[in-house]
Design a protein around this motif. Structure first.
Motif, PDB file in Angstrom:
ATOM      1  N   THR A 275      -8.000  -3.295   0.387  1.00  0.00           N
ATOM      2  CA  THR A 275      -8.707  -2.427   1.335  1.00  0.00           C
ATOM      3  C   THR A 275      -7.786  -2.084   2.493  1.00  0.00           C
ATOM      4  OG1 THR A 275      -9.551  -4.230   2.695  1.00  0.00           O
ATOM      5  CG2 THR A 275     -10.907  -3.567   0.796  1.00  0.00           C
ATOM      6  N   TYR A 276      -8.139  -0.995   3.129  1.00  0.00           N
ATOM      7  CA  TYR A 276      -7.411  -0.572   4.333  1.00  0.00           C
ATOM      8  C   TYR A 276      -7.379  -1.708   5.356  1.00  0.00           C
ATOM      9  CZ  TYR A 276      -6.641   1.881   8.753  1.00  0.00           C
ATOM     10  OH  TYR A 276      -6.179   2.267   9.976  1.00  0.00           O
ATOM     11  N   ASP A 277      -8.535  -2.354   5.572  1.00  0.00           N
ATOM     12  CA  ASP A 277      -8.580  -3.417   6.576  1.00  0.00           C
ATOM     13  C   ASP A 277      -7.636  -4.556   6.215  1.00  0.00           C
ATOM     14  OD1 ASP A 277     -10.365  -2.052   8.095  1.00  0.00           O
ATOM     15  OD2 ASP A 277     -12.154  -3.161   7.425  1.00  0.00           O
ATOM     16  N   GLU A 278      -7.657  -4.933   4.927  1.00  0.00           N
ATOM     17  CA  GLU A 278      -6.792  -6.030   4.512  1.00  0.00           C
ATOM     18  C   GLU A 278      -5.321  -5.633   4.647  1.00  0.00           C
ATOM     19  OE1 GLU A 278      -7.395  -7.357   0.473  1.00  0.00           O
ATOM     20  OE2 GLU A 278      -5.689  -8.752   0.615  1.00  0.00           O
ATOM     21  N   SER A 279      -5.020  -4.388   4.292  1.00  0.00           N
ATOM     22  CA  SER A 279      -3.639  -3.928   4.386  1.00  0.00           C
ATOM     23  C   SER A 279      -3.161  -3.976   5.831  1.00  0.00           C
ATOM     24  CB  SER A 279      -3.531  -2.505   3.834  1.00  0.00           C
ATOM     25  OG  SER A 279      -2.189  -2.073   3.864  1.00  0.00           O
ATOM     26  N   MET A 280      -4.017  -3.551   6.742  1.00  0.00           N
ATOM     27  CA  MET A 280      -3.634  -3.572   8.153  1.00  0.00           C
ATOM     28  C   MET A 280      -3.432  -5.001   8.635  1.00  0.00           C
ATOM     29  SD  MET A 280      -3.346  -0.399   8.857  1.00  0.00           S
ATOM     30  CE  MET A 280      -3.107  -0.383  10.633  1.00  0.00           C
ATOM     31  N   GLU A 281      -4.333  -5.911   8.199  1.00  0.00           N
ATOM     32  CA  GLU A 281      -4.243  -7.301   8.661  1.00  0.00           C
ATOM     33  C   GLU A 281      -3.021  -8.018   8.084  1.00  0.00           C
ATOM     34  OE1 GLU A 281      -6.218  -9.068  10.703  1.00  0.00           O
ATOM     35  OE2 GLU A 281      -7.843  -7.616  11.032  1.00  0.00           O
ATOM     36  N   ARG A 282      -2.726  -7.736   6.840  1.00  0.00           N
ATOM     37  CA  ARG A 282      -1.678  -8.515   6.159  1.00  0.00           C
ATOM     38  C   ARG A 282      -0.300  -7.866   6.244  1.00  0.00           C
ATOM     39  NH1 ARG A 282      -2.796 -12.639   2.781  1.00  0.00           N
ATOM     40  NH2 ARG A 282      -1.161 -12.114   1.275  1.00  0.00           N
ATOM     41  N   TYR A 283      -0.274  -6.537   6.393  1.00  0.00           N
ATOM     42  CA  TYR A 283       1.036  -5.869   6.392  1.00  0.00           C
ATOM     43  C   TYR A 283       1.256  -4.982   7.610  1.00  0.00           C
ATOM     44  CZ  TYR A 283       0.673  -7.699   1.743  1.00  0.00           C
ATOM     45  OH  TYR A 283       0.505  -8.566   0.698  1.00  0.00           O
ATOM     46  N   GLY A 284       0.211  -4.846   8.440  1.00  0.00           N
ATOM     47  CA  GLY A 284       0.384  -4.103   9.683  1.00  0.00           C
ATOM     48  C   GLY A 284       0.401  -2.597   9.505  1.00  0.00           C
ATOM     49  N   ASN A 285       0.201  -2.124   8.271  1.00  0.00           N
ATOM     50  CA  ASN A 285       0.146  -0.677   8.038  1.00  0.00           C
ATOM     51  C   ASN A 285      -0.681  -0.407   6.786  1.00  0.00           C
ATOM     52  OD1 ASN A 285       1.755  -0.533   5.555  1.00  0.00           O
ATOM     53  ND2 ASN A 285       3.456  -1.216   6.850  1.00  0.00           N
ATOM     54  N   ASP A 286      -0.893   0.892   6.503  1.00  0.00           N
ATOM     55  CA  ASP A 286      -1.752   1.242   5.367  1.00  0.00           C
ATOM     56  C   ASP A 286      -0.939   1.688   4.148  1.00  0.00           C
ATOM     57  OD1 ASP A 286      -0.854   3.669   6.253  1.00  0.00           O
ATOM     58  OD2 ASP A 286      -2.828   4.489   6.755  1.00  0.00           O
ATOM     59  N   ARG A 287       0.342   1.382   4.150  1.00  0.00           N
ATOM     60  CA  ARG A 287       1.171   1.707   2.970  1.00  0.00           C
ATOM     61  C   ARG A 287       2.167   0.576   2.758  1.00  0.00           C
ATOM     62  NH1 ARG A 287       2.782   4.321   7.401  1.00  0.00           N
ATOM     63  NH2 ARG A 287       4.993   4.017   7.799  1.00  0.00           N
ATOM     64  N   PRO A 288       1.643  -0.598   2.451  1.00  0.00           N
ATOM     65  CA  PRO A 288       2.492  -1.794   2.398  1.00  0.00           C
ATOM     66  C   PRO A 288       3.546  -1.726   1.294  1.00  0.00           C
ATOM     67  CG  PRO A 288       0.319  -2.273   1.501  1.00  0.00           C
ATOM     68  CD  PRO A 288       0.241  -0.906   2.110  1.00  0.00           C
ATOM     69  N   ASP A 289       4.722  -2.206   1.649  1.00  0.00           N
ATOM     70  CA  ASP A 289       5.783  -2.357   0.648  1.00  0.00           C
ATOM     71  C   ASP A 289       5.585  -3.713  -0.011  1.00  0.00           C
ATOM     72  OD1 ASP A 289       8.062  -2.634  -0.836  1.00  0.00           O
ATOM     73  OD2 ASP A 289       9.411  -1.910   0.734  1.00  0.00           O
ATOM     74  N   LEU A 290       5.084  -3.704  -1.231  1.00  0.00           N
ATOM     75  CA  LEU A 290       4.782  -4.967  -1.918  1.00  0.00           C
ATOM     76  C   LEU A 290       5.895  -5.387  -2.870  1.00  0.00           C
ATOM     77  CD1 LEU A 290       0.939  -4.978  -2.579  1.00  0.00           C
ATOM     78  CD2 LEU A 290       2.244  -5.613  -0.553  1.00  0.00           C
ATOM     79  N   ARG A 291       7.089  -4.831  -2.686  1.00  0.00           N
ATOM     80  CA  ARG A 291       8.203  -5.370  -3.463  1.00  0.00           C
ATOM     81  C   ARG A 291       8.511  -6.797  -3.035  1.00  0.00           C
ATOM     82  NH1 ARG A 291      12.424  -0.556  -2.683  1.00  0.00           N
ATOM     83  NH2 ARG A 291      11.288  -0.539  -0.710  1.00  0.00           N
TER      84      ARG A 291
END
Lengths: 588, 588
Positions: A275-291
């Motif tokens: 979710t957007y909320d989780e992405s913001m909380e865990r990666y600080g943005n809405d387009r996380p680099d999950l490499r």
């Protein structure tokens, strides 16, 4: 035909054939009585050879005159090379030249036509037709072609129709600035170039086309930022009678297909959805680099109450845990501190804790926190001996954003952002609105046609800023490569949306009247998505800039240096358009 | 998903299945206790049925409320129809409705959504999203999609790369008027929208891309004539290291492939190739409709010297021989005379000779010509008993043009222009220039980059107006569906061409400098062709107008009636662009 074969196709099995080739001279090696020439075309390179003793005098003299980038047509015999070149597809053979014709001479090019050119960007843009001869740009444009074809065939097979929507449309002040086109026939009136075919694809759904796509140019008159282009290409898609999951599944299928055919990478599991909320909380943005992992952990409560004022006063404290191959030096840590203090990032400082391989944790705030405190930090971020814990604090919004930048920087430093590794995912449940912190005004986060989640419809009246939307992005390696939403197809909700966005009834009618009208005549539920094609190709090609995957891009000031565009018009052209140039600032 | 099946796919083999369908209500037949509804989507139509006695009360009541163009979702059981409908793909079954959900209501549409609508053109343009629901428009857009896909796949298989060229380019006063786009960032300067990607595709050849194509929009700000659109679509192609024959063979192959896959028509013989001169002499135009014969025969010498002043004074006399099923009446012949005397055609009169089935020839000029004279006319045009000979005279140019119109009119009257018959051909050897009769000024017949025939290069200095070009058109049923040329790739010839066209060196440099520069660095021989995609689809769809094969066309005044474009801009948009509207004629 000026040739029997291309420069990429002759093999040892063609030995003794008499062939005609045409192409560009990559290089010549003139050893006096012996000349070698590398002849190049899009398909490859072939070595030509001529020996004075056995070559016709005129031909040999002509070969001597040939320079780099000349276009020549040669006839000769395919012979086996003595010194084979395993790095070339044609490396087993060479052509013994019997005759040559110079089709077109070349001046010395202003930069080298090689993988890595010695030309600066401006020079290469001016001579774009020479830059485009470089093998990397040729590979990029071939890749782009291939991807476009694959997308079209995949979607066609799934029953999508490519429908062309118009370029001369009507300006809508909503969103970014339009490029406009004055009408000669209708004095004082203008068309606008589309920022996207959004409303047309929705109308096509209303018209019953069911599955639409289009690979098409879109236009935005923005102040140019790095790697933005005024015209860019979208893979624009829409489906009727679908819900969010149908869209995600369909385009995940497309994405996997392109990965498999282009990159040979098979994703057997569903893409991660966060979710957007989780992405913001865990990666600080809405387009996380999950490499890579290295998520953000909030430790606000853990660090308070130890008399460290900075943390005690902070709204939010967050930590990253980086697995470093060797211990970071003081100098490296100072550089990281400088990094987060840059105005674009705006943190006041950086707190770190090094978990020694000996099990001892040392931090930059040892006088406030006991070894037990630090142990608890390490547990909170799952640190193990050898790891480096990096902590930022401040307001929640700024700190998360800074942690996002710091995380990406650490990813770079630790070599975790490999261009050949790919981590696609979906980010879902975006907010419906963005709210201006000062004025409280609501803006559409995606666009005004995005549907609120059914379960949150009731919040539209009471707390619209909290409403989540059926909106989603597809993210690859830290870039949004596509995004879309379920659309509103109920006229009443659409009107409510316009009203929340501050449109008067009249304004909404002028700008979107035809769509609202269309909804009166039976609109199906529909949803869609658009891929940013330039960016997707950029990532797949391993390029750094979208300019490297476009044939004729503009520079960062929106200029085409080769064409010298934009340019002044003739006065009679202006007169025909009933236009006059008026200086922005008064000039007398 | 809102459905398990589309409205076009259920068959008797699906009997007893419980299915969910979504679609638009085409019509309802309410027999009180029994209701039938035809549900439509892009894929077909399915009949729904509900019987009061066995249907849930609420559902039955809901079905009663449903009107035309409502969007509904229904669940029900597939049952076998008692009265099967062989004209419908789903005609063996119907759905016994168990539940219904109205997804979207519809007001009564302003015109009928049928093959032949009762709506006028303006009304249908305003509600284009409803017009687009009509089955003929859906078929047309599906055909268009299919043809575009086939073209792309065919050309890709042949090694062509689709390369996107820019839309924001530089205005060139040459040719038709450009649409222009003011630049906000560069005050007082403008981009232009491309009239075609001509120069870019040539640059791609210089850049070594070898085989290029693109299906792309082009823009021309012309005074609108019937069936012209300000934006239109071209299949734009270019090849390097080729000669004229290579292009003709390649794109004849493409055309045959499209004919075969779309129309099921296989052309096993090569397309006819006729020269421009022959086409003008035999058909009076350069895009002959060869679905029927009836060529023009010049009889100037044959008819002179018999004291018929009209013929004696004519520069040219030409005849058509029409095979008429029954003898033309006086009234019909008078109507033909009126036809050729219309100002657009401009003949002074029509002479005819009827070859009676009794072998007697009667003409409208019997007092000047003996039966033997008329016999000779009949021989000259290969007339046989029952035929009608039509003769026009005057200047050669006007008379050929009038004969061309008369020939097409006779083709229409005699039913020889069947939409399901196709006669493709190449017209080759076009003149390089058109010459203005009054000023003697030369204009490029195709465009300034077209190559003169090698054999005629020497004429450039002595008699340029006579020079033939390596230029060709592909013609289908009286329409040019494509055209192209071998390009000049020699800088000196290109400069000579610009000079003959009246460009000063400076003008040529400003407009075409980058292309001239490109030719300094090794240009390969190249040639190309562009298909007018809209027209090709129009002919294949059997439509009368290109508007019927475009999703959102403009009207003949260049307006999009649905969008109300073009429209006025906000003053602040104008100010940002440093523009002011200046009235064409001075207003005080």
């Amino acid at each position: 035909m000026y040739r029997t074969h291309t420069c990429g196709e002759l093999r040892l099995s063609d030995k003794n054939k008499t062939v005609t080739l045409g192409g560009w001279v990559q290089r010549t090696r003139d050893k006096g009585k012996l000349i070698w020439i590398d002849l190049r075309d899009r398909y490859g390179m072939t070595q030509l050879v001529a020996e004075e003793s056995v070559t016709d005098t005129e031909t040999f003299a002509a070969l001597k005159k040939i320079g780099r980038e000349f276009v020549v047509q040669i006839q000769g015999e395919v012979i086996e090379r003595e010194a084979k070149n395993a790095n070339m597809a044609t490396g087993d053979i060479e052509i013994k030249v019997q005759s040559v014709k110079i089709l077109s001479e070349s001046e010395l090019p202003p930069f080298t036509i090689e993988e890595d050119s010695d030309g600066g960007e401006e020079l290469r843009m001016k001579y774009r037709y020479l830059d485009l001869r470089r093998p990397n740009l040729q590979r990029n444009l071939i890749l782009r072609h291939k991807m476009a074809q694959l997308v079209r065939n995949y979607l066609s097979d799934k029953g999508f129709l490519e429908v062309e929507t118009p370029f001369l449309i009507k300006s809508t002040p909503e969103g970014a600035r339009d490029f406009v086109v004055p009408s000669r026939m209708h004095e004082g009136k203008f068309y606008a170039l589309p920022q996207s075919p959004q409303m047309f694809k929705q109308l096509l759904m209303v018209a019953g086309y069911d599955r639409y796509f289009q690979i098409t140019k879109c236009f935005r008159d923005e102040d140019f930022r790095a790697d933005r282009q005024p015209e860019f290409t979208q893979i624009d898609c829409e489906m009727a009678f679908v819900e969010q999951d149908d869209i995600l599944n369909m385009f995940e299928g497309l994405t996997k297909h392109i990965f498999k055919t282009v990159k040979g990478i098979e994703f057997t599991e569903p893409f991660q959805r966060i979710t957007y909320d989780e992405s913001m909380e865990r990666y600080g943005n809405d387009r996380p680099d999950l490499r890579f992992g290295m998520p953000i952990t909030e430790i606000t409560q853990l660090v308070k109450g130890k008399d460290f004022k900075v943390f005690d006063e902070a709204e939010y404290v967050g930590a990253l845990c980086a697995e470093t191959p060797v211990e970071y030096t003081r100098k490296q840590l100072d550089a990281l501190t400088d990094f987060v203090k840059r105005p674009q990032i705006g943190s006041k400082g950086l707190v770190y804790a090094k978990y020694g391989t000996d099990g001892v944790i040392k931090s930059s705030v040892d006088k406030f926190y006991s070894p037990e405190d630090l142990k608890r930090w390490a547990e909170a971020v799952s640190a193990k001996p050898g790891d480096l814990i990096l902590i930022l604090s401040g307001t929640k919004k700024q700190t998360l954003s800074a942690l996002s930048e710091l995380r990406l920087e650490m990813g770079n430093q630790l070599g975790l952002r490999d261009k050949n590794k790919f981590a696609p995912l979906w980010v879902v449940d975006f907010p419906l609105f963005e709210q201006d912190a000062e004025t409280g005004k609501l803006y559409a986060m995606h666009h005004p046609f995005t549907s609120p989640k059914k379960s949150e419809l009731h919040l539209l009246d009471t707390n619209p800023a909290a409403v989540k939307a059926d909106a989603y992005d597809i993210v690859l390696n830290g870039s949004e490569i596509g995004g879309g939403s379920v659309r509103i197809f109920d006229r009443n909700i659409q009107e409510k949306m316009f009203s929340l966005l501050g449109f008067t009834k009249e304004e909404a009618e002028i700008q979107f009247g035809f769509l609202m009208n269309a909804f009166k005549f039976g609109a199906p539920p529909h949803a869609g998505l658009a891929f940013g094609f330039d960016r997707w190709v950029t990532i797949f090609s391993g390029s750094d800039s979208i300019r490297d995957v476009m044939a004729f891009p503009k520079n960062n000031a929106g200029k085409d240096i080769m064409l010298d565009a934009p340019a002044e018009l003739h006065n009679d052209q202006l007169a025909e358009l009933s236009l006059a140039i008026s200086a922005k600032s008064p000039k007398k």
